[in-house]
Scaffold this motif. Structure first.
Motif, PDB file in Angstrom:
ATOM      1  N   LEU A  34      45.822  43.593  40.828  1.00 53.04           N
ATOM      2  CA  LEU A  34      47.216  43.204  40.707  1.00 53.04           C
ATOM      3  C   LEU A  34      47.551  41.811  41.200  1.00 53.04           C
ATOM      4  O   LEU A  34      48.522  41.229  40.763  1.00 53.04           O
ATOM      5  N   LEU A  35      46.809  41.253  42.140  1.00 49.30           N
ATOM      6  CA  LEU A  35      47.194  39.964  42.680  1.00 49.30           C
ATOM      7  C   LEU A  35      45.991  39.055  42.808  1.00 49.30           C
ATOM      8  O   LEU A  35      44.863  39.436  42.525  1.00 49.30           O
ATOM      9  N   THR A  48      51.549  48.488  36.987  1.00 56.48           N
ATOM     10  CA  THR A  48      50.231  48.263  36.397  1.00 56.48           C
ATOM     11  C   THR A  48      50.302  48.242  34.875  1.00 56.48           C
ATOM     12  O   THR A  48      49.621  47.444  34.224  1.00 56.48           O
ATOM     13  N   ALA A 103      42.944  41.412  46.014  1.00 61.83           N
ATOM     14  CA  ALA A 103      42.818  41.873  44.629  1.00 61.83           C
ATOM     15  C   ALA A 103      41.416  42.399  44.371  1.00 61.83           C
ATOM     16  O   ALA A 103      41.240  43.366  43.630  1.00 61.83           O
ATOM     17  N   PHE A 159      41.237  45.895  45.661  1.00 58.42           N
ATOM     18  CA  PHE A 159      41.969  46.829  44.811  1.00 58.42           C
ATOM     19  C   PHE A 159      41.214  47.090  43.517  1.00 58.42           C
ATOM     20  O   PHE A 159      41.197  48.210  43.001  1.00 58.42           O
ATOM     21  N   MET A 177      53.196  38.810  41.215  1.00 59.47           N
ATOM     22  CA  MET A 177      52.695  39.590  40.089  1.00 59.47           C
ATOM     23  C   MET A 177      53.394  39.255  38.782  1.00 59.47           C
ATOM     24  O   MET A 177      52.805  39.357  37.713  1.00 59.47           O
ATOM     25  N   ARG A 224      48.008  45.072  53.709  1.00 60.46           N
ATOM     26  CA  ARG A 224      47.733  44.565  52.360  1.00 60.46           C
ATOM     27  C   ARG A 224      46.218  44.517  52.149  1.00 60.46           C
ATOM     28  O   ARG A 224      45.451  44.433  53.105  1.00 60.46           O
ATOM     29  N   THR A 283      48.015  42.534  47.953  1.00 62.46           N
ATOM     30  CA  THR A 283      48.313  43.760  47.218  1.00 62.46           C
ATOM     31  C   THR A 283      48.792  44.828  48.194  1.00 62.46           C
ATOM     32  O   THR A 283      48.086  45.160  49.147  1.00 62.46           O
TER      33      THR A 283
END
Length: 342
Positions: free
Chosen positions: A6-7, A150, A56, A59, A188, A53, A14
């Motif tokens: 996501l980032l 997402t 990315a 994640f 994002m 957090r 994230t």
């Protein structure tokens, strides 16, 4: 296929809320998330911290492991699984489209074949294209945010990749209250993010829809091996940038007086602006001259304004410098051009 991270990589931005949503997906299937968390190097202590957090890369490792282990690329969001390879199928189904508009419509139509829990639709009005998500049945609140985020992020990343161009978003909206990690949303999507909206959506300039797709099956196979750059890294090149600069020079000439001012209007740095224009084979000065030329020709043909007023209207400080530039552009002095009705 690899998960849509996501980032930006190497930055722990994230939200841990997205990680916890994946853990709940394991719970839904009665499975143990320990292997996925270990693959992502996320400890139980970090998982329990509400303000934590992850990067990315973490994640991506987590969700990629989970998608394969659970055989569900939706990670428990929907009323039925999206088996491993579902999103790859969506990519292939739209890859042969003649332009981006057709590709997005095909994506939306085929996504509905995978699940009818949500419906994706493309709307075009007033020069703006909007991608909307309609929730056809209530999504589990444990998954709702990460599902909507997402779904939008992956489609945006895919279409940028497909046309090999950055597509700047005008705005994004979400049908829930602003979360504690709302600061992650501009990273994002775009700076203009609204919460408590009727539906999840994002919008962009309609003209991107006419651009042809630039990718083939071989490129798709390479991309599907690791989708992190697809949804994380912004494309350096915007294939409509030159056109957008021209329009700002025409419509907001009093504001777009310098490269810095134009860059601010375009929400990029002046360095990025110069670099991308160079990659397009043009420059700020060339675009300024092009627009000034067009405006001057129009004023000389359509009005009887004195040459000095025409010069000031198109951005020159005096009649002499304007006449010199106009002679270079057309081979004629402004007064001769008007008299000859060129």
């Amino acid at each position: 296929m690899t998960s849509p991270a996501l980032l930006r990589p190497a930055r722990a931005a994230t939200p841990m809320a997205f990680v916890r949503a994946i853990v709940r997906g394991y719970e839904r299937y009665g499975a143990d998330p320990a292997g996925a968390l270990q693959a992502a190097q996320i400890t139980p202590r970090e998982l329990s911290r509400p303000d934590a957090r992850v990067t990315a890369g973490q994640f991506e490792a987590l969700s990629g492991h989970a998608m394969q282990e659970l055989d569900d690329e939706a990670l428990g969001w929907f009323s039925r699984r999206l088996p491993w390879g579902s999103y790859g199928m969506l990519c292939r189904a739209s890859l042969t489209s003649p332009d981006l508009g057709v590709a997005i419509k095909r994506w939306c139509r085929h996504h509905h074949l995978l699940t009818d829990d949500i419906t994706l639709a493309l709307e075009v009005s007033g020069g703006v294209a909007t991608l909307r998500i309609t929730e056809n049945r209530p999504l589990d609140e444990a998954f709702r945010e990460v599902c909507l985020v997402t779904t939008l992020r992956f489609l945006h990343g895919y279409v940028c990749w497909a046309i090999d161009s950055r597509i700047p978003l005008r705005d994004a909206a979400f049908p829930f209250a602003a979360p504690p990690h709302r600061d992650a949303y501009p990273l994002m999507f775009t700076a203009d993010v609204r919460f408590d909206a009727p539906e999840a959506s994002f919008s962009f300039d309609e003209r991107y829809l006419a651009l042809p797709l630039q990718r083939d099956e071989r490129a798709l196979r390479t991309m599907l091996k690791r989708a992190l750059p697809l949804t994380v890294l912004q494309y350096r090149r915007d294939r409509l940038l030159g056109q957008r600069v021209r329009e700002l020079l025409r419509s907001r000439a009093s504001e777009a007086t310098t490269a810095e001012a134009l860059a601010t209007l375009l929400n990029v740095s002046s360095r990025t602006l110069h670099r991308q224009l160079h990659e397009e084979g043009t420059s700020m000065q060339a675009l300024k001259n092009e627009v000034r030329h067009e405006m001057a020709v129009d004023l000389l043909r359509r009005t009887t304004r004195p040459i000095k007023q025409v010069a000031l209207s198109v951005g020159f400080r005096n009649e002499k410098s304007f006449s010199r530039a106009f002679l270079q552009w057309t081979g004629h002095a402004p007064r001769d051009f008007r008299q000859q009705g060129k």
